[in-house]
Design a protein around this motif. Structure first.
Motif, PDB file in Angstrom:
ATOM      1  N   PRO A 223     -16.245 -38.620  20.662  1.00 56.52           N
ATOM      2  CA  PRO A 223     -15.319 -38.400  19.542  1.00 56.52           C
ATOM      3  C   PRO A 223     -15.929 -38.912  18.232  1.00 56.52           C
ATOM      4  CG  PRO A 223     -14.312 -39.753  21.284  1.00 56.52           C
ATOM      5  CD  PRO A 223     -15.756 -39.612  21.629  1.00 56.52           C
TER       6      PRO A 223
ATOM      7  N   VAL B 250     -14.669 -40.007  14.563  1.00 56.51           N
ATOM      8  CA  VAL B 250     -13.297 -40.354  14.171  1.00 56.51           C
ATOM      9  C   VAL B 250     -13.173 -41.020  12.798  1.00 56.51           C
ATOM     10  CG1 VAL B 250     -11.266 -41.731  14.815  1.00 56.51           C
ATOM     11  CG2 VAL B 250     -12.604 -40.562  16.587  1.00 56.51           C
TER      12      VAL B 250
ATOM     13  N   ASN C   5      -8.046 -38.189  12.536  1.00 60.74           N
ATOM     14  CA  ASN C   5      -8.036 -37.723  13.926  1.00 60.74           C
ATOM     15  C   ASN C   5      -8.081 -38.881  14.920  1.00 60.74           C
ATOM     16  OD1 ASN C   5     -10.704 -38.324  13.171  1.00 60.74           O
ATOM     17  ND2 ASN C   5     -11.581 -36.899  14.664  1.00 60.74           N
TER      18      ASN C   5
ATOM     19  N   GLU D  32      -6.263 -39.648  17.372  1.00 69.34           N
ATOM     20  CA  GLU D  32      -6.007 -39.268  18.768  1.00 69.34           C
ATOM     21  C   GLU D  32      -7.298 -38.950  19.539  1.00 69.34           C
ATOM     22  OE1 GLU D  32      -3.269 -38.770  20.906  1.00 69.34           O
ATOM     23  OE2 GLU D  32      -2.225 -40.068  19.482  1.00 69.34           O
ATOM     24  N   ASP D  33      -8.328 -38.515  18.800  1.00 67.04           N
ATOM     25  CA  ASP D  33      -9.593 -38.166  19.467  1.00 67.04           C
ATOM     26  C   ASP D  33     -10.227 -39.365  20.169  1.00 67.04           C
ATOM     27  OD1 ASP D  33      -9.225 -35.653  18.508  1.00 67.04           O
ATOM     28  OD2 ASP D  33     -10.898 -35.664  17.096  1.00 67.04           O
TER      29      ASP D  33
ATOM     30  N   LYS E 188      -8.977 -41.396  22.104  1.00 60.68           N
ATOM     31  CA  LYS E 188      -8.464 -41.471  23.478  1.00 60.68           C
ATOM     32  C   LYS E 188      -9.411 -40.867  24.513  1.00 60.68           C
ATOM     33  CE  LYS E 188      -4.038 -40.389  25.737  1.00 60.68           C
ATOM     34  NZ  LYS E 188      -2.724 -39.772  25.469  1.00 60.68           N
ATOM     35  N   SER E 189     -10.100 -39.817  24.132  1.00 60.02           N
ATOM     36  CA  SER E 189     -10.926 -39.087  25.102  1.00 60.02           C
ATOM     37  C   SER E 189     -12.357 -39.623  25.199  1.00 60.02           C
ATOM     38  CB  SER E 189     -10.960 -37.609  24.721  1.00 60.02           C
ATOM     39  OG  SER E 189     -11.573 -37.469  23.453  1.00 60.02           O
ATOM     40  N   HIS E 190     -12.569 -40.819  24.684  1.00 62.70           N
ATOM     41  CA  HIS E 190     -13.957 -41.318  24.672  1.00 62.70           C
ATOM     42  C   HIS E 190     -14.477 -41.615  26.079  1.00 62.70           C
ATOM     43  CE1 HIS E 190     -13.523 -45.615  25.693  1.00 62.70           C
ATOM     44  NE2 HIS E 190     -12.324 -45.540  25.133  1.00 62.70           N
TER      45      HIS E 190
ATOM     46  N   ILE F 296     -17.707 -44.068  20.686  1.00 60.85           N
ATOM     47  CA  ILE F 296     -16.999 -43.361  19.615  1.00 60.85           C
ATOM     48  C   ILE F 296     -17.917 -43.416  18.405  1.00 60.85           C
ATOM     49  CG2 ILE F 296     -14.972 -43.284  18.114  1.00 60.85           C
ATOM     50  CD1 ILE F 296     -14.381 -45.359  20.975  1.00 60.85           C
TER      51      ILE F 296
ATOM     52  N   LYS G 100     -16.160 -30.837  12.787  1.00 56.80           N
ATOM     53  CA  LYS G 100     -15.828 -31.505  14.048  1.00 56.80           C
ATOM     54  C   LYS G 100     -14.593 -32.395  13.899  1.00 56.80           C
ATOM     55  CE  LYS G 100     -17.573 -34.539  17.706  1.00 56.80           C
ATOM     56  NZ  LYS G 100     -18.723 -35.040  18.456  1.00 56.80           N
ATOM     57  N   ILE G 101     -14.540 -33.181  12.832  1.00 53.49           N
ATOM     58  CA  ILE G 101     -13.403 -34.089  12.635  1.00 53.49           C
ATOM     59  C   ILE G 101     -12.109 -33.297  12.468  1.00 53.49           C
ATOM     60  CG2 ILE G 101     -12.394 -35.818  11.067  1.00 53.49           C
ATOM     61  CD1 ILE G 101     -15.383 -36.581  10.409  1.00 53.49           C
TER      62      ILE G 101
ATOM     63  N   HIS H 294     -11.538 -30.370  13.666  1.00 53.37           N
ATOM     64  CA  HIS H 294     -11.365 -29.428  14.792  1.00 53.37           C
ATOM     65  C   HIS H 294     -11.253 -27.999  14.258  1.00 53.37           C
ATOM     66  CE1 HIS H 294      -9.311 -32.796  17.354  1.00 53.37           C
ATOM     67  NE2 HIS H 294     -10.479 -33.139  16.865  1.00 53.37           N
TER      68      HIS H 294
END
Lengths: 350, 350
Positions: B109, B111, B116, B118-119, B121-123, B127, B230-231, B233
């Motif tokens: 992610p 960030v 963003n 919330e991104d 979370k998926s690390h 990050i 990317k940031i 989306h």
């Protein structure tokens, strides 16, 4: 055998940042001068200056100063031009005015010789020299526009302090020294003398050049927008500008985005167009880190262009980096070029 | 009664321009630190540093350094991150990486918490902190995009020397002093250490930050372009950038042109959107010459926006002037914000 005709030339604002460069340019170009008259405001009158080995005393400019003058180069502020240019014209001089006083006057040609020299012909005694930041931009864009058309320009400027005059240069120097010694910075001139607030320019960037207009743009930005349209004889070209004063002494740089009319134009074609243009020099070789900078352009009369690349999304969009000495091509050099053109083309007589 | 959980934190690159700001930020935010470990390359190891009244000896970073570390803030160059971030993750640490090493990795992610969060979370243990010039731009554009959509951005940057590290700051200082004393300028670092050519930065402008890519853009420019997509989306948003290094010590400024999707949006609506945004401060009152500058933003964690005005030709186009401390929101502050978010949201565990 040909005898060169000589002309009586007055330089108004001779002691200023642009005025001294006008004298340097007249000398460098070996301008055909008979008598030279150096003029200024009351404040600077009496100063001694040298030109081609001869001493001159700067005189206070009055309407009568322009008796017998053929060509008068004005660079002493808009108010002075408004007052004295008509007086000079009344006495038979042709005025090349480096202030903003007459630039947008429909009766006054606004000229960058490489772009619209022919406009000089229609003068009524006054020819306006465009704003420094406009001159270098239109000089760089002209060869591109000629070949590929031009619909839109978005420019962000990086402008030197010398555009605000000699006292502003002293302020930059004094502030820089104070900053390096850890002292407080005194700001008394920039961004705009006589305005409400002053900000330090040393090690800083000021997004204000000249006063704000009601639409939120500065006058400097509106100059770039309006003058570009006038010089290019094109009210439809879209121009947007953000003008920023930066802590260097000489040369303005510009990040220019331009949209051409033709599809499929390549960077190579743009480079070739710029290489072939008069007064414009291509300095563009990323692989060898070749691009112009304010320091490299200072003291030179040309407009330098580098960093030419195509927009990654828009086939008609290109980005350029344009640098030129704001006191030379941006002011003195361009003014003397206009004076040369008046002579060369026999356009002195109205 | 609640007990605050404390964390073992490592700062890699602690002696650098960003590293020292990371320590300042951890202190300022009173980050819940149990043990603090200061790490560096071999060259800087052994240095003594102070944090919250306690002395620390900087240690050379090795894979084993990260045993028992919960959060590792990396800012020691892309090569070091490539080598040590996986080692840190392997040992259970979560790495917030301030280099460009992993920014475009689809598994990592990228960030800006205001944009963003919330991104995070998926690390998978790493990050990435975006490039300084990207962070402040997307932070300023986020509230505009949320309300009015966004199709296109053209940015020209005005970037401080501190982005190139402490030695570059020394070079600016030494060159400035030499220039003011009329001495020759020694250029040994900028624009890019290890490149073919060096140019003076003092009283100059260098249109190169980081190395050139094959397409004629610099890596810094491509970072702004790719990271923004990317940031946000959004691969369809058009971004163009020209990045310029300037002779000031701290804070990047940006002249940003943005096209929104909605018609009829007003400057007042943009100002309101920015006023209401987290981490962004509106400084925009032309009548009173209020706008941000690098000096006014230095040392502050926010992103400052001024000079908001509508394009004169395009109803959907707006121009902004965005300024922020490149070492704080552009680097250290944003990294520590990410670390705080990891804790606050219970996202430390993968």
């Amino acid at each position: 055998m040909t005898t060169t005709q000589l002309y009586n030339v007055a330089v108004l604002g001779a002691t200023g940042a642009v005025g001294t460069k006008m004298l340097e340019t007249l000398d460098k170009k070996n301008f055909p001068i008979k008598d030279l008259l150096l003029l200024s405001s009351k404040r600077s009158a009496g100063a001694e200056m040298e030109f081609q080995g001869k001493k001159y005393t700067v005189q206070e400019a009055t309407p009568e100063s322009f008796e017998n003058i053929d060509i008068a180069l004005f660079s002493a502020g808009g108010g002075v031009s408004k007052q004295l240019a008509p007086e000079a014209v009344k006495r038979g001089a042709v005025v090349v005015d480096n202030t903003s006083a007459y630039r947008m006057d429909p009766e006054v040609p606004l000229v960058v010789p490489e772009v619209n020299e022919e406009d000089i012909k229609s003068h009524n005694g006054i020819i306006a020299n465009p704003n420094c930041s406009t001159i270098q931009m239109v000089a760089a864009l002209k060869p591109i526009r000629d070949l590929f058309g031009m619909s839109r320009v978005i420019v962000s400027t990086y402008q030197a302090v010398s555009g605000a005059g000699n006292e502003a240069l002293d302020e930059l120097r004094a502030q820089s020294e104070a900053f390096l010694q850890g002292e407080d910075l005194k700001a008394e001139l920039l961004p705009v003398t006589g305005e409400k607030k002053y900000y330090p320019i040393a090690f800083n960037a000021l997004p204000q050049i000249d006063v704000f207009q009601e639409n939120g743009y500065t006058f400097e930005e509106m100059k770039m927008i309006n003058e570009t349209k006038k010089i290019m004889h094109d009210d439809t070209v879209q121009v947007a500008a953000t003008c920023v004063r930066l802590p260097f002494f000489t040369s303005h740089a510009e990040s220019v985005y331009v949209e051409v009319d033709k599809s499929g134009v390549t960077v190579e074609q743009l480079k070739e167009a710029i290489s072939n243009a008069e007064g414009v020099v291509l300095e563009d070789d990323p692989e060898n880190q070749v691009y112009p900078t304010p320091l490299s352009a200072a003291g030179k009369p040309d407009v330098f262009v580098g960093r030419i690349r195509k927009d990654l999304d828009n086939d008609k969009g290109f980005h350029l980096w344009v640098v030129s000495d704001n006191l030379l091509k941006g002011a003195a050099w361009n003014s003397v070029q206009i004076a040369e053109s008046l002579i060369k083309n026999n356009w002195l007589q109205k």
